[in-house]
Design an enzyme around this catalytic site. Structure first.
Site, PDB file in Angstrom:
ATOM      1  N   SER A 117       0.832  -1.196   0.000  1.00  0.00           N
ATOM      2  CA  SER A 117       0.000   0.000   0.000  1.00  0.00           C
ATOM      3  C   SER A 117       0.872   1.254   0.000  1.00  0.00           C
ATOM      4  CB  SER A 117      -0.961  -0.048   1.203  1.00  0.00           C
ATOM      5  OG  SER A 117      -2.014   0.874   1.041  1.00  0.00           O
ATOM      6  N   GLU A 213      -1.984  -2.424  -8.497  1.00  0.00           N
ATOM      7  CA  GLU A 213      -3.247  -2.608  -7.786  1.00  0.00           C
ATOM      8  C   GLU A 213      -3.583  -1.299  -7.079  1.00  0.00           C
ATOM      9  OE1 GLU A 213      -3.895  -2.991  -4.098  1.00  0.00           O
ATOM     10  OE2 GLU A 213      -1.988  -1.968  -3.879  1.00  0.00           O
ATOM     11  N   HIS A 278      -5.054  -5.233  -2.015  1.00  0.00           N
ATOM     12  CA  HIS A 278      -5.977  -5.067  -0.893  1.00  0.00           C
ATOM     13  C   HIS A 278      -7.155  -6.031  -1.030  1.00  0.00           C
ATOM     14  CE1 HIS A 278      -3.746  -1.265  -0.991  1.00  0.00           C
ATOM     15  NE2 HIS A 278      -4.117  -1.051   0.256  1.00  0.00           N
TER      16      HIS A 278
END
Length: 305
Positions: A117, A213, A278
């Site tokens: 992330s 992503e 995620h």
């Protein structure tokens, strides 16, 4: 093609790991539960971070920038630490890039680094500067480690016994078929876009395999990020693309349409829903490793395994 970075020795029971918080504040309960998971794997765990937000008027940061940068640097430069694991993402890693002594980090030698992330910004600099393969996967103080057995096991395998092949889940499928071999780059799309033009962040190497992503970004925002990267030449050297999850990014069909519109014309193998990011059961994927991407089989095979 640029040479892949060196793989770091896998962990063994008894090794020492440091948990750092280079971005957002860490939930106390999840931090201690995550520590217990690491200890159950036979690791000695040093909590280099504290839970909650402190020493900063900005509640979305774990601590002030200098504290977070120093925490990361001390953990990495400690010769007794075998791996540095991020507690969580959120926001803040980009703020510490110019506060870290990267020469000292490089001189400290190789060790494992894992996070995802927001820590995409750290992967973009730490891996190339320190010359090591890094791991993009579940973080210690998140439910991916504490409450998701598949994601937790994937992280454990990546740390102790890296698999030679990563296989996409039941929803994985090729959008553009074919195979490509190259060095993996990428992470969370919005963070990659934020690193454009940042000193010390190199472009993808020739023949790179891009892993992308994101989470909670509307389709038009994904369009914006991809368009910006395209216009900036980020995809010019890319030989293949693997897409992970687009959790809470709107209807999957709309996201697929955006991806095909922006990336389908590159003429490189392109696979979707490979299972990192995620999402439940998220894979831990290597960055900086030479791999073969097989879009038709929805697999990534490590060439150094």
């Amino acid at each position: 093609m640029t040479t892949a970075r060196r793989a770091v020795r896998p962990l063994r029971p008894g090794d020492r790991v440091a948990v750092v918080a280079p971005a957002g504040p860490v939930p106390p309960d999840l931090l201690h539960r995550g520590r217990s998971v690491l200890e159950s794997w036979g690791l000695q765990v040093e909590l280099a971070c504290t839970a909650g937000s402190r020493d900063t008027p900005l509640p979305y940061l774990a601590a002030d920038d200098a504290t977070r940068a120093g925490q990361l640097q001390r953990a990495w430069c400690d010769p007794d630490v075998d791996a540095v694991l991020c507690a969580r993402g959120g926001y803040g890693a980009l703020r510490v890039l110019d506060l870290v002594d990267w020469d000292a980090m490089t001189a400290a030698g190789p060790k494992l680094f894992a996070g995802s992330s927001d820590t995409t910004a750290l992967h973009a600099v730490l891996g190339p500067r320190c010359g090591v393969v890094t791991l993009f996967g579940p973080m210690v103080a998140t439910r991916a480690v504490t409450d998701d057995p598949a994601a937790r096991e994937g992280l454990r395998r990546a740390l102790f016994d890296p698999p030679a092949v990563l296989c996409g889940g039941p929803d994985a499928r090729p959008l553009v078929g074919g195979r490509a071999t190259g060095v993996t780059v990428g992470g969370t799309l919005s963070l990659l876009t934020s690193t454009l033009g940042v000193p010390g962040v190199p472009p993808p190497p020739d023949g790179a395999i891009a892993l992308l992503e994101d989470v909670t970004e509307a389709p038009y925002r994904i369009d914006h990020f991809l368009t910006h990267l395209l216009r900036a030449g980020w995809f010019d050297r890319v030989a293949g693309i693997a897409l992970g999850s687009w959790q809470e990014c709107g209807p999957p069909a709309e996201v697929r349409d955006v991806v095909l519109d922006r990336l389908g014309g590159l003429g490189v193998p392109l696979v979707e829903e490979l299972g990192f990011g995620h999402c439940a059961g998220q894979l831990t994927v290597p960055l900086g490793a030479e791999v073969e991407l097989d879009a038709d089989a929805a697999t990534i095979r490590r060439c150094d395994a």
